[in-house]
Design an enzyme around this catalytic site. Structure first.
Site, PDB file in Angstrom:
ATOM      1  N   ASN A  61       0.882  -1.172   0.000  1.00  0.00           N
ATOM      2  CA  ASN A  61       0.000   0.000   0.000  1.00  0.00           C
ATOM      3  C   ASN A  61       0.913   1.214   0.000  1.00  0.00           C
ATOM      4  O   ASN A  61       1.380   1.655   1.045  1.00  0.00           O
ATOM      5  CB  ASN A  61      -0.923  -0.017   1.215  1.00  0.00           C
ATOM      6  N   ARG A  63      -2.450  -1.871  -3.701  1.00  0.00           N
ATOM      7  CA  ARG A  63      -3.656  -1.075  -3.518  1.00  0.00           C
ATOM      8  C   ARG A  63      -3.553   0.160  -4.411  1.00  0.00           C
ATOM      9  O   ARG A  63      -2.593   0.923  -4.330  1.00  0.00           O
ATOM     10  CB  ARG A  63      -3.801  -0.636  -2.064  1.00  0.00           C
ATOM     11  N   HIS A 106     -12.422   3.401   0.098  1.00  0.00           N
ATOM     12  CA  HIS A 106     -12.341   2.400   1.174  1.00  0.00           C
ATOM     13  C   HIS A 106     -13.010   1.084   0.742  1.00  0.00           C
ATOM     14  O   HIS A 106     -13.474   0.311   1.578  1.00  0.00           O
ATOM     15  CB  HIS A 106     -13.003   2.891   2.478  1.00  0.00           C
ATOM     16  N   HIS A 132     -16.990   2.536   8.118  1.00  0.00           N
ATOM     17  CA  HIS A 132     -15.531   2.574   8.209  1.00  0.00           C
ATOM     18  C   HIS A 132     -15.132   3.923   8.813  1.00  0.00           C
ATOM     19  O   HIS A 132     -15.291   4.963   8.187  1.00  0.00           O
ATOM     20  CB  HIS A 132     -14.933   2.411   6.803  1.00  0.00           C
ATOM     21  N   LEU A 133     -14.624   3.885  10.046  1.00  0.00           N
ATOM     22  CA  LEU A 133     -14.287   5.105  10.769  1.00  0.00           C
ATOM     23  C   LEU A 133     -12.814   5.106  11.140  1.00  0.00           C
ATOM     24  O   LEU A 133     -12.376   4.344  11.999  1.00  0.00           O
ATOM     25  CB  LEU A 133     -15.134   5.233  12.044  1.00  0.00           C
ATOM     26  N   ASN A 161      -9.138   7.963  10.207  1.00  0.00           N
ATOM     27  CA  ASN A 161      -8.882   9.366   9.901  1.00  0.00           C
ATOM     28  C   ASN A 161      -9.740   9.788   8.718  1.00  0.00           C
ATOM     29  O   ASN A 161     -10.259  10.890   8.659  1.00  0.00           O
ATOM     30  CB  ASN A 161      -7.403   9.598   9.600  1.00  0.00           C
ATOM     31  N   GLY A 162      -9.895   8.866   7.758  1.00  0.00           N
ATOM     32  CA  GLY A 162     -10.897   9.000   6.713  1.00  0.00           C
ATOM     33  C   GLY A 162     -12.081   8.115   7.080  1.00  0.00           C
ATOM     34  O   GLY A 162     -11.901   7.061   7.683  1.00  0.00           O
ATOM     35  N   ARG A 197     -11.101  16.360   7.469  1.00  0.00           N
ATOM     36  CA  ARG A 197     -11.986  16.690   6.349  1.00  0.00           C
ATOM     37  C   ARG A 197     -13.396  16.986   6.843  1.00  0.00           C
ATOM     38  O   ARG A 197     -13.906  16.310   7.733  1.00  0.00           O
ATOM     39  CB  ARG A 197     -11.996  15.544   5.334  1.00  0.00           C
ATOM     40  N   ASP A 254      -6.832  13.557  16.498  1.00  0.00           N
ATOM     41  CA  ASP A 254      -6.869  12.220  17.082  1.00  0.00           C
ATOM     42  C   ASP A 254      -8.079  12.117  18.009  1.00  0.00           C
ATOM     43  O   ASP A 254      -8.187  12.853  19.002  1.00  0.00           O
ATOM     44  CB  ASP A 254      -5.579  11.947  17.869  1.00  0.00           C
ATOM     45  N   ILE A 258     -11.229   3.860  14.501  1.00  0.00           N
ATOM     46  CA  ILE A 258     -12.225   4.435  15.409  1.00  0.00           C
ATOM     47  C   ILE A 258     -13.414   3.498  15.564  1.00  0.00           C
ATOM     48  O   ILE A 258     -13.903   3.272  16.671  1.00  0.00           O
ATOM     49  CB  ILE A 258     -12.674   5.821  14.892  1.00  0.00           C
ATOM     50  N   GLY A 259     -13.890   2.948  14.461  1.00  0.00           N
ATOM     51  CA  GLY A 259     -15.047   2.063  14.527  1.00  0.00           C
ATOM     52  C   GLY A 259     -14.824   0.852  15.400  1.00  0.00           C
ATOM     53  O   GLY A 259     -15.731   0.387  16.098  1.00  0.00           O
ATOM     54  N   ASN A 312     -12.522   0.700  17.935  1.00  0.00           N
ATOM     55  CA  ASN A 312     -11.994   0.995  19.268  1.00  0.00           C
ATOM     56  C   ASN A 312     -12.754   2.042  20.067  1.00  0.00           C
ATOM     57  O   ASN A 312     -12.586   2.106  21.284  1.00  0.00           O
ATOM     58  CB  ASN A 312     -10.536   1.444  19.137  1.00  0.00           C
ATOM     59  N   GLU A 327      -7.501  -4.884   5.183  1.00  0.00           N
ATOM     60  CA  GLU A 327      -7.421  -4.572   3.763  1.00  0.00           C
ATOM     61  C   GLU A 327      -6.310  -5.354   3.082  1.00  0.00           C
ATOM     62  O   GLU A 327      -6.454  -5.760   1.916  1.00  0.00           O
ATOM     63  CB  GLU A 327      -7.231  -3.068   3.580  1.00  0.00           C
TER      64      GLU A 327
END
Length: 393
Positions: free
Chosen positions: A7, A90, A179, A205-206, A208-209, A238, A279, A328-329, A331, A381
């Site tokens: 990647n 990727r 994603h 999908h959570l 940073n993006g 963003r 963060d 994030i999703g 944790n 991924e």
């Protein structure tokens, strides 16, 4: 078969060497801050854990270091480059040209280059990774897995924008989605777990993006990211969805240039713009200590997720499960709790005790009375790319 998954980002290279079909990860790591001061490389196997602070001038040097670690006499896992049977890459944007995994040739590379304007931060770095890997692992077929390919099934009524037709036909302006490898991986895991290939899913999908996808019969029917990876949910830096009139106002009345607006919406907005932190762990800690600005930002973040859950439940005409994934999703029990709060009309209810537990495994966190399953599924991924490469080869 040993498949090296690469990647190659704008300033980093993530990699895994995976033995297929056993899915054994022989080695993994990341090269960071390429072309920037204070670069580093980390590398891990079952028996070795190596890291080094080193400035790396470009992707060629970065991949050369990856290859040398893989073949190191002390901590390597292969003896020569010939033991890499295939390299999976990727590639973020496949446009209309690439709707499935494909072997690399000169025409493929030329088309990836033509798509630079649609993904200027990602596709150039992805192509560089391919070209360097061709030199280092010359006997291995190079294979591209496109982030956008999973969204090929989205119907035109969902991907087309309400702007003059010629802009889509001539300039390729439409929603593409991103994603895709993550959404595909976790949705496949969810369908297997539910033992229902026709389940109606919303994958969230959570990181940073951030992005969400509505999935019916294993196929995407809508997704929150569009022409670029900037709209939809509130992200680390963003803004996500925003009234386009704000863009016009900033340019016409506040004196912002096009680049300045782009930088602000992509690099200085989102949770960073709202709180001064990108963060989420810092934001949650500040909110817990009474910071009202951070508490509001968390509520805004979750509210945007809730709106998309409602929209996609309508598009799917029902809902069997929602899936939280990515950093994030997987944790943040706080975001999951806020996103699922007061959703009983849709049959969504969390068990806060289960939600508060941490695990690296697939798990259910819904209350017993919940009609909709709420799943936390760690994304992978790299494994998804390896699976697609193995199936093709």
């Amino acid at each position: 078969m040993n498949i090296l998954v690469i990647n190659s980002g704008s300033s980093s290279i993530k990699f895994q060497l995976i033995q297929m079909p056993e899915t054994h990860v022989l080695a993994s790591g990341v090269v960071e801050r390429i072309g920037i001061e204070n670069g580093s490389i980390s590398y891990k196997t079952k028996t070795a854990d190596f890291s080094e602070k080193v400035d790396i001038k470009d992707h060629t040097e970065g991949l050369q270091k990856v290859a040398s670690l893989l073949m190191s006499a002390e901590i390597g896992v292969i003896k020569s480059a010939d033991e890499v049977d295939a390299v999976g890459h990727r590639v973020v944007h496949g446009g209309k040209q690439f709707t499935k995994t494909i072997k690399v040739n000169d025409e493929v590379k030329a088309n990836i280059k033509r798509l630079f304007s649609l993904a200027p931060l990602h596709n150039p770095a992805n192509l560089t990774g391919i070209e360097v890997a061709e030199q280092l692992f010359s006997k291995a077929p190079q294979v591209c897995v496109f982030d956008t390919a999973f969204f090929e099934s989205i119907p035109q009524k969902a991907y087309q924008y309400a702007i003059p037709q010629h802009l889509m036909e001539e300039s390729r302006i439409r929603a593409y989605g991103f994603h895709g490898t993550s959404h595909k991986y976790v949705s496949n895991r969810a369908l297997e777990y539910l033992d229902n290939p026709y389940a109606k899913l919303i994958t969230i999908h959570l990181g940073n993006g951030c992005s969400m996808t509505a999935i019916k019969d294993g196929k995407a029917i809508d997704t929150s990211l569009g022409f670029g990876p900037a709209n939809g949910l509130i992200m680390g830096t963003r803004a996500g969805d925003i009234d386009q009139s704000v863009v016009f106002f900033m340019q016409e009345h506040l004196g912002y240039s096009v680049k300045e607006v782009s930088d602000l919406l992509n690099k200085k907005s989102g949770m960073l713009g709202l709180t001064g932190h990108s963060d989420l762990r810092d934001i949650e800690a500040a909110a817990a200590s009474g910071d009202r600005t951070c508490a509001l930002a968390l509520d805004m973040n979750a509210y945007r997720i809730k709106k998309y859950i409602g929209a996609y439940a309508a598009a799917l005409n029902g809902l069997d499960a929602i899936v939280f994934t990515a950093g994030i999703g997987e944790n943040s029990s706080t975001i999951r709790s806020k996103a699922c709060k007061d959703m009983d009309y849709l049959g969504i209810a969390l068990d806060e005790s289960l939600n508060g537990q941490r695990s690296k495994n697939l798990r259910e966190i819904q209350a017993e009375a919940s009609k909709v399953k709420v799943l936390v599924i760690p994304t992978n991924e790299e494994l998804e790319i390896a699976n697609q490469v193995y199936d093709l080869i």
